[in-house]
Design an enzyme around this catalytic site. Structure first.
Site, PDB file in Angstrom:
ATOM      1  N   PRO A  48     110.966  68.098  76.717  1.00  0.00           N
ATOM      2  CG  PRO A  48     112.359  69.179  75.195  1.00  0.00           C
ATOM      3  CD  PRO A  48     112.154  67.869  75.893  1.00  0.00           C
ATOM      4  CG  MET A  49     105.964  68.750  76.360  1.00  0.00           C
ATOM      5  SD  MET A  49     104.554  67.819  76.992  1.00  0.00           S
ATOM      6  CE  MET A  49     105.156  67.326  78.612  1.00  0.00           C
ATOM      7  CD  GLN A 103     114.205  71.687  73.121  1.00  0.00           C
ATOM      8  OE1 GLN A 103     113.170  72.344  73.202  1.00  0.00           O
ATOM      9  NE2 GLN A 103     114.245  70.488  72.569  1.00  0.00           N
ATOM     10  CB  CYS A 134     109.456  72.797  67.067  1.00  0.00           C
ATOM     11  SG  CYS A 134     107.935  73.673  67.347  1.00  0.00           S
ATOM     12  CE  LYS A 176     111.830  66.028  72.034  1.00  0.00           C
ATOM     13  NZ  LYS A 176     110.886  66.855  71.266  1.00  0.00           N
ATOM     14  CG  ASN A 237     109.736  61.897  72.281  1.00  0.00           C
ATOM     15  OD1 ASN A 237     109.552  62.827  71.513  1.00  0.00           O
ATOM     16  ND2 ASN A 237     109.034  61.761  73.398  1.00  0.00           N
ATOM     17  CG  ASP A 239     102.559  57.738  70.231  1.00  0.00           C
ATOM     18  OD1 ASP A 239     102.357  58.952  70.447  1.00  0.00           O
ATOM     19  OD2 ASP A 239     102.356  57.199  69.134  1.00  0.00           O
ATOM     20  N   GLY A 261     106.510  62.916  76.895  1.00  0.00           N
ATOM     21  CA  GLY A 261     105.885  64.234  76.791  1.00  0.00           C
ATOM     22  C   GLY A 261     104.462  64.199  77.303  1.00  0.00           C
ATOM     23  NE  ARG A 262     101.735  63.670  72.538  1.00  0.00           N
ATOM     24  CZ  ARG A 262     101.372  62.917  71.515  1.00  0.00           C
ATOM     25  NH1 ARG A 262     100.255  63.204  70.873  1.00  0.00           N
ATOM     26  NH2 ARG A 262     102.111  61.894  71.130  1.00  0.00           N
TER      27      ARG A 262
HETATM   28  C1  LIG Z   1     102.370  71.202  74.364  1.00  0.00           C
HETATM   29  C2  LIG Z   1     103.643  70.664  73.791  1.00  0.00           C
HETATM   30  C3  LIG Z   1     104.773  71.463  73.775  1.00  0.00           C
HETATM   31  C4  LIG Z   1     105.974  70.963  73.260  1.00  0.00           C
HETATM   32  N1  LIG Z   1     107.097  71.745  73.303  1.00  0.00           N
HETATM   33  C5  LIG Z   1     108.294  71.231  72.911  1.00  0.00           C
HETATM   34  C6  LIG Z   1     109.498  71.965  73.092  1.00  0.00           C
HETATM   35  O1  LIG Z   1     109.521  73.075  73.634  1.00  0.00           O
HETATM   36  N2  LIG Z   1     110.654  71.391  72.657  1.00  0.00           N
HETATM   37  C7  LIG Z   1     110.669  70.149  72.068  1.00  0.00           C
HETATM   38  O2  LIG Z   1     111.746  69.677  71.694  1.00  0.00           O
HETATM   39  N3  LIG Z   1     109.549  69.434  71.929  1.00  0.00           N
HETATM   40  C8  LIG Z   1     108.379  69.932  72.350  1.00  0.00           C
HETATM   41  N4  LIG Z   1     107.251  69.161  72.270  1.00  0.00           N
HETATM   42  C9  LIG Z   1     107.347  67.780  71.793  1.00  0.00           C
HETATM   43  C10 LIG Z   1     107.548  66.809  72.966  1.00  0.00           C
HETATM   44  O3  LIG Z   1     108.759  67.060  73.633  1.00  0.00           O
HETATM   45  C11 LIG Z   1     107.570  65.352  72.468  1.00  0.00           C
HETATM   46  O4  LIG Z   1     108.632  65.199  71.572  1.00  0.00           O
HETATM   47  C12 LIG Z   1     106.281  64.970  71.772  1.00  0.00           C
HETATM   48  O5  LIG Z   1     105.151  65.400  72.490  1.00  0.00           O
HETATM   49  C13 LIG Z   1     106.214  63.447  71.565  1.00  0.00           C
HETATM   50  O6  LIG Z   1     106.294  62.778  72.777  1.00  0.00           O
HETATM   51  P1  LIG Z   1     104.961  62.214  73.519  1.00  0.00           P
HETATM   52  O7  LIG Z   1     104.278  61.307  72.558  1.00  0.00           O
HETATM   53  O8  LIG Z   1     105.499  61.511  74.726  1.00  0.00           O
HETATM   54  O9  LIG Z   1     104.121  63.389  73.822  1.00  0.00           O
HETATM   55  C14 LIG Z   1     106.039  69.652  72.741  1.00  0.00           C
HETATM   56  C15 LIG Z   1     104.891  68.865  72.762  1.00  0.00           C
HETATM   57  C16 LIG Z   1     103.703  69.347  73.270  1.00  0.00           C
HETATM   58  C17 LIG Z   1     102.493  68.452  73.288  1.00  0.00           C
END
Ligand SMILES: Cc1cc2nc3c(=O)[nH]c(=O)nc-3n(C[C@H](O)[C@H](O)[C@H](O)COP(=O)(O)O)c2cc1C
Length: 409
Positions: A48-49, A103, A134, A176, A237, A239, A261-262
């Site tokens: 979720p983002m 979520q 978060c 999470k 989760n 990277d 995520g990213r």
């Molecule tokens: C712009 C942005 C918004 C995010 N919003 C949420 C969210 O709403 N809920 C959540 O559990 N994590 C949120 N995250 C965290 C991501 O779900 C993820 O855990 C985190 O980016 C690490 O994973 P990655 O390295 O694949 O990006 C957010 C991350 C980013 C960059």
């Protein structure tokens, strides 16, 4: 209420980027996962983002990817209970979405329970994830997100109440989490055990602390520790920038699934690469700028539907995605600015028409970090938060006032 600052970090770019992951010599097997009654054929998760994973983006990712979980951005329990229209919009799913994963975020167990009840009574979702990860200051300074598992009573009570509501409808609940607030205040093992005891069907670990924010590395060894410690599935989760990272994470940690995520920001076809990788196939998507622009156009159209035909809202939402879609392409500043000034679909199509569709996807951004990559400047917590692992009566009184996340709707 004053903030207590536990750790100060300088803002800096990624200090020590993980070297390109090498595909493990024996590809790891990723098996289907059953979250209670919800069968996840390939446990690959769109993490979720907020501001990103609304249904248009999820639909695009899912169209490339396996039958996994594509999770909606966090919805503030209080906003949902107040029936805030923007929060309600975020609860929408497209008909093509196979598993509706939503979520919830909240600090007050009674409010999160009420929000879960709305989700269940109105059949809004097939799966509920709870946000305890978060790191954003406006959330942690109120004890929310990744600050919350420190208070084990609060953490347990939220999960207990939500699981009770969701269990009655056979809707699985997952949590999470992060590693902890910082390395002196780690919470993930205890939180994982509590989540398991209280009936969560899986836990996702973003293997950074709050203090690490998005800087440095997700320490996958901590994912392996959690896998060892728990009986329920653990999703790893942090990277995953390319399909080989996903394979490597499973191989290194034994996690039951991976959450991305990213890495998929502006690259939703990463889910196709990961699908291929777990199927033992080396094929990777290598789009031209023309291919990318077709995705941009489709994204803009879906966002217009999401905003009930309001093209201006759609193209404004699209702006951040366009920056990600164009990342690394030899597209000049004036073109990028022109995209940022688009006010309707026609403007977007006009700008797309000016680009050279045959331009290759730039090698230097393939499978590389994108999006937020910084350390936190400092961690904000409620006053005295770290002094005990349980909330006092006064702390609860102070915490359960207005929730600052309401302001984001
Ligand atoms: C712009 C942005 C918004 C995010 N919003 C949420 C969210 O709403 N809920 C959540 O559990 N994590 C949120 N995250 C965290 C991501 O779900 C993820 O855990 C985190 O980016 C690490 O994973 P990655 O390295 O694949 O990006 C957010 C991350 C980013 C960059």
């Amino acid at each position: 209420m004053p903030d207590s600052i536990v750790t100060a970090y300088e803002e800096s770019d990624v200090l020590d980027p993980r070297t390109d992951a090498v595909r493990p010599s024996v590809p790891p097997v990723i098996k289907p996962v059953d979250l209670g009654s919800v069968h996840v054929e390939t446990p690959v998760v769109l993490s979720p983002m907020a501001g990103v994973t609304n249904w248009p983006f999820r639909v695009i990712c899912e169209s490339y990817g396996p039958d996994g979980l594509y999770v909606a951005e966090m919805i503030t329990a209080r906003a949902l209970v107040a029936r805030n229209p923007k929060a309600l919009r975020l609860c929408h799913f497209a008909p093509s979405e196979k598993i509706r994963s939503l979520q919830l975020y909240g600090v007050n167990p009674a409010i999160v329970e009420q929000a879960a009840k709305i989700v269940i009574d109105e059949n809004m979702a097939d799966h509920v994830d709870l946000n305890f990860g978060c790191p954003v200051p406006k959330v942690t300074r109120r004890g929310g997100g990744s600050a919350l598992p420190w208070k084990t009573d609060l953490f347990r009570e939220i999960i207990q109440r939500v699981v009770k509501v969701c269990d009655a409808a056979n809707v699985p609940v997952t949590a999470k989490i992060r590693v902890g607030i910082d390395h002196e205040h780690e919470t993930f093992l205890e939180a994982g055990h509590i989540a398991q005891e209280e009936g969560c069907r899986a836990v996702t670990l973003h293997a950074r602390t709050t203090a690490e924010y998005y800087g440095g590395h997700s320490d996958w060894s901590r994912i392996g520790e959690l896998v060892e410690a728990l009986d329920i599935p653990v999703f790893g989760n942090g990277d995953i920038w390319g399909a080989n990272d996903a394979l490597a994470m499973v191989a290194e940690t034994g996690c039951a699934g991976v959450a991305i995520g990213r890495g998929c920001q502006g690259r939703p076809w990463l889910f196709a690469d990961i699908k291929n990788a777990f199927a033992g196939c080396d094929k990777r998507v290598d789009p031209t700028l023309g291919d990318v622009c077709r995705v941009v156009e489709r994204h803009a159209e879906l966002l217009t539907e999401f905003y009930d035909g309001d093209e201006q809202m759609a193209v404004h939402d699209l702006r951040k995605h366009i920056a990600w879609y164009l990342k690394g392409f030899p597209v000049g500043g004036s073109t990028r600015r022109a995209f940022m000034e688009c006010e309707n679909l026609e403007d977007v199509r006009t700008e797309i028409g000016k680009l050279d569709p045959d331009t290759r996807f730039p090698e230097r951004v393939v499978d590389k970090p994108r999006g937020r990559v910084r350390f936190a400047k400092k961690v904000h917590l409620p006053y005295g938060w770290l002094e005990s692992r349980e909330t006092t009566h006064d702390e609860r009184q102070a915490l359960f006032g207005d929730d600052p996340m309401d302001a984001s709707y």
